[in-house]
Design an enzyme around this catalytic site. Structure first.
Site, PDB file in Angstrom:
ATOM      1  N   LYS A  37     131.537 -44.904   1.590  1.00  0.00           N
ATOM      2  CA  LYS A  37     131.050 -45.466   0.426  1.00  0.00           C
ATOM      3  C   LYS A  37     129.691 -46.089   0.691  1.00  0.00           C
ATOM      4  CE  LYS A  37     133.674 -49.756   0.016  1.00  0.00           C
ATOM      5  NZ  LYS A  37     134.382 -50.383  -1.115  1.00  0.00           N
ATOM      6  N   ARG A 131     143.099 -58.961  -4.909  1.00  0.00           N
ATOM      7  CA  ARG A 131     142.253 -57.798  -5.699  1.00  0.00           C
ATOM      8  C   ARG A 131     143.284 -56.797  -6.170  1.00  0.00           C
ATOM      9  NH1 ARG A 131     137.807 -54.118  -2.519  1.00  0.00           N
ATOM     10  NH2 ARG A 131     139.636 -52.880  -2.288  1.00  0.00           N
TER      11      ARG A 131
END
Length: 359
Positions: A37, A131
């Site tokens: 990414k 997270r």
């Protein structure tokens, strides 16, 4: 138009990949998921990853990046929890997805049935970074029990994310908990979990010979992004001497070069982003503007390669630099080069206004 642009040294990134992937594989039965990414899975760089035998999977957080690279020979792993609205594309274009919500997993099962496919998943476990991940042990086993009833979903493993949000550094004790869950699930549900993904580039330090923390037996996968592209582990930010930290260079062009005061004239209010800036009066300075701005990159996350230069601010489209210590060496039209961190690399590749050059 050539500027601003990111210059990518494909030879250096290949050498980074070769060095680190072989170190990971050397004494460990570990698969490598290369996270793509940071460079928006650009096809030129994907081709380098695709040619590396030590890389087993390509991982990304955006389904669009898989759609743009359908020809790769590597299996594709979606490392961000799927949105329900993108489930048809997730099933069609990825081989494995990371999940935490049973509602989403059931939707994946329904869509996989429609497409006549089996879709593989990892369950993410939250071991303290806060997270994504299943936090409660009871919920973890409850979700696994429901997954076992689904006909088109195959649970292939567990994963954990560390350092990305809560900055929790991986330790042997933390990752042993993931292995413990794996063993308990296998015993309770008569299933083989082959992919136990023990974190990202922050877990790489545990492979070093002099570390006090060792990667536990039972961890079978690592997700490597920043370490490949910037040549460092991310638990402590250590650069590897055997790797290149300068695979990527940002180049911009001077569009204005003038002597001006260092302190604004008039009452100071808020800037275009709603912040009230502060200034230091350094007298007259040689101030240059280069053609890139906060729309493309966080100016606090790039560093001029010429140490005489100092970034003093930025607006949407302009980066303002103090050239006073090097004033006779530059003029309008000259290029200025910068090193990048992971975040600035990500934003520059995301911006369509930053061109990409490969050498």
């Amino acid at each position: 138009m050539q500027n601003p642009r990111i210059v990518v040294d494909l030879v250096k990134i290949k050498e980074n990949i070769d060095f680190l992937s072989k170190r990971i594989k050397k004494n460990n039965d570990i698969s490598v998921t290369a996270i793509t990414k940071s460079f928006s899975a650009h096809p030129e760089i994907i081709s380098v990853y695709d040619a590396c035998e030590e890389i087993d999977y390509l991982g990304d957080s955006r389904v669009e990046n898989f759609i743009n690279n359908q020809e790769t020979s590597k299996e594709k792993v979606l490392v961000r929890i799927p949105m329900i609205s993108e489930i048809p594309e997730v099933v069609k274009y990825t081989d494995i997805s990371f999940n935490t919500e049973i509602e989403v997993i059931k939707k994946l099962d329904e869509e996989a049935a429609r497409q006549g496919k089996q879709h593989r998943i990892l369950l993410m476990v939250d071991l303290g970074d806060l997270r994504e991940g299943i936090f409660e042990e009871e919920e973890l086993f409850s979700i696994v029990e429901e997954i076992m009833t689904l006909e088109n979903i195959e649970l292939v493993g567990l994963g954990v994310n560390l350092t990305c949000y809560g900055a929790v550094i991986p330790t042997e004790a933390i990752l042993n908990q993931l292995v413990k869950y794996k063993m308990q699930i296998e015993a309770c549900f008569d299933v083989a979990l082959t992919m136990i993904s023990g974190g990202n580039s922050s877990s790489v330090y545990m492979l070093e010979p002099d570390t006090k923390e060792n990667l536990p037996n039972g961890i079978t996968n690592l997700r490597i992004g920043e370490a490949f592209v910037l040549g460092r582990e991310t638990a402590y930010g250590k650069d590897y001497q055997e790797m290149h930290q300068d695979v990527f260079t940002l180049k911009t062009e001077i569009v204005e070069y003038k002597t001006k005061p260092s302190y604004p004239i008039g009452e100071v209010g808020v800037d275009a982003f709603g912040n009230k800036p502060t200034f230091v009066d350094k007298g007259l300075m040689k101030r240059g503007i280069v053609g890139i701005g906060r729309q493309d990159v966080d100016h606090t996350a790039i560093t001029p390669l010429d140490s005489r230069l100092e970034i003093i601010g930025a607006s949407s489209d302009h980066l303002i630099i103090d050239f006073t210590k090097a004033k006779d060496d530059y003029q309008v039209g000259d290029e200025v080069s910068f090193s990048l961190d992971y975040g600035s690399l990500l934003s520059c590749f995301t911006s369509e206004y930053v061109k990409k050059e490969f050498i």
